[in-house]
Scaffold this motif. Sequence first.
Motif, PDB file in Angstrom:
ATOM      1  N   GLY A   1       1.263  -0.942  -0.133  1.00  0.00           N
ATOM      2  CA  GLY A   1       0.047  -0.022  -0.268  1.00  0.00           C
ATOM      3  C   GLY A   1       0.684   1.316   0.282  1.00  0.00           C
ATOM      4  N   LEU A   2       1.724   1.206   1.023  1.00  0.00           N
ATOM      5  CA  LEU A   2       2.815   2.502   0.710  1.00  0.00           C
ATOM      6  C   LEU A   2       3.696   2.871  -0.039  1.00  0.00           C
ATOM      7  CD1 LEU A   2       4.265   2.144   4.468  1.00  0.00           C
ATOM      8  CD2 LEU A   2       2.975   3.544   3.687  1.00  0.00           C
TER       9      LEU A   2
ATOM     10  N   MET B   1      -5.705  -3.887  11.643  1.00  0.00           N
ATOM     11  CA  MET B   1      -4.392  -2.779  12.317  1.00  0.00           C
ATOM     12  C   MET B   1      -3.878  -2.322  11.127  1.00  0.00           C
ATOM     13  SD  MET B   1      -3.613  -3.300  16.159  1.00  0.00           S
ATOM     14  CE  MET B   1      -5.647  -3.176  17.747  1.00  0.00           C
ATOM     15  N   ALA B   2      -3.581  -3.262  10.713  1.00  0.00           N
ATOM     16  CA  ALA B   2      -2.868  -2.331   9.141  1.00  0.00           C
ATOM     17  C   ALA B   2      -3.915  -1.922   8.393  1.00  0.00           C
ATOM     18  CB  ALA B   2      -2.275  -3.684   8.407  1.00  0.00           C
ATOM     19  N   ILE B   3      -5.278  -2.009   8.127  1.00  0.00           N
ATOM     20  CA  ILE B   3      -5.553  -1.263   7.603  1.00  0.00           C
ATOM     21  C   ILE B   3      -5.899  -0.407   8.248  1.00  0.00           C
ATOM     22  CG2 ILE B   3      -8.176  -0.974   6.675  1.00  0.00           C
ATOM     23  CD1 ILE B   3      -8.263  -4.171   6.258  1.00  0.00           C
ATOM     24  N   ALA B   4      -6.454  -0.514   9.217  1.00  0.00           N
ATOM     25  CA  ALA B   4      -6.265   1.366  10.370  1.00  0.00           C
ATOM     26  C   ALA B   4      -5.208   2.104  10.133  1.00  0.00           C
ATOM     27  CB  ALA B   4      -7.072   0.946  11.496  1.00  0.00           C
TER      28      ALA B   4
ATOM     29  N   GLY C   1      -3.994   7.817   4.139  1.00  0.00           N
ATOM     30  CA  GLY C   1      -5.247   8.669   3.650  1.00  0.00           C
ATOM     31  C   GLY C   1      -4.895   7.141   2.680  1.00  0.00           C
ATOM     32  N   ILE C   2      -4.821   6.141   2.970  1.00  0.00           N
ATOM     33  CA  ILE C   2      -4.205   4.543   1.974  1.00  0.00           C
ATOM     34  C   ILE C   2      -5.713   4.222   2.105  1.00  0.00           C
ATOM     35  CG2 ILE C   2      -2.483   3.862   1.457  1.00  0.00           C
ATOM     36  CD1 ILE C   2      -0.285   4.881   2.357  1.00  0.00           C
TER      37      ILE C   2
END
Length: 122
Positions: free
Chosen positions: A4-5, A30-33, A39-40
């Motif tokens: 994602g990054l 928690m990775a999603i959060a 903003g990703i």
Amino acid sequence: MAEGLINFFLGDEWTAYSAGTEPSGNVHPMAIAALAELGIDISGQTSKSTERFRNIELDWVITVCDDAADNCPVWLGQGNTVHIGFPDPAKALGSDDEKMKIFRQVRDDIREQVLEFLPTVG
């Protein structure tokens, strides 16, 4: 989180895919959060096996979890390899707040180290 990054910040030059040695099929909430705080949105991602990418031409394979260094010491597919290790935040212990702090720290470390590495090889 690395997928994602990279795709968010370096998507004009790189396309990242994420895979693991023992994928669960789901991305840790928690990775999603942690990425949502930047903003990703990675809520549509799934965890995938490294086997899925074994026959795909890749420029670079970056292993990021300490566990991957132990379980995937040799990449048998295509592409250059480098290990930039981080603790697996999914193994963090403590309260939800303490675990989230670890996810944020790993997110920030990935952002700093991996996103600084890729432009040096691209």
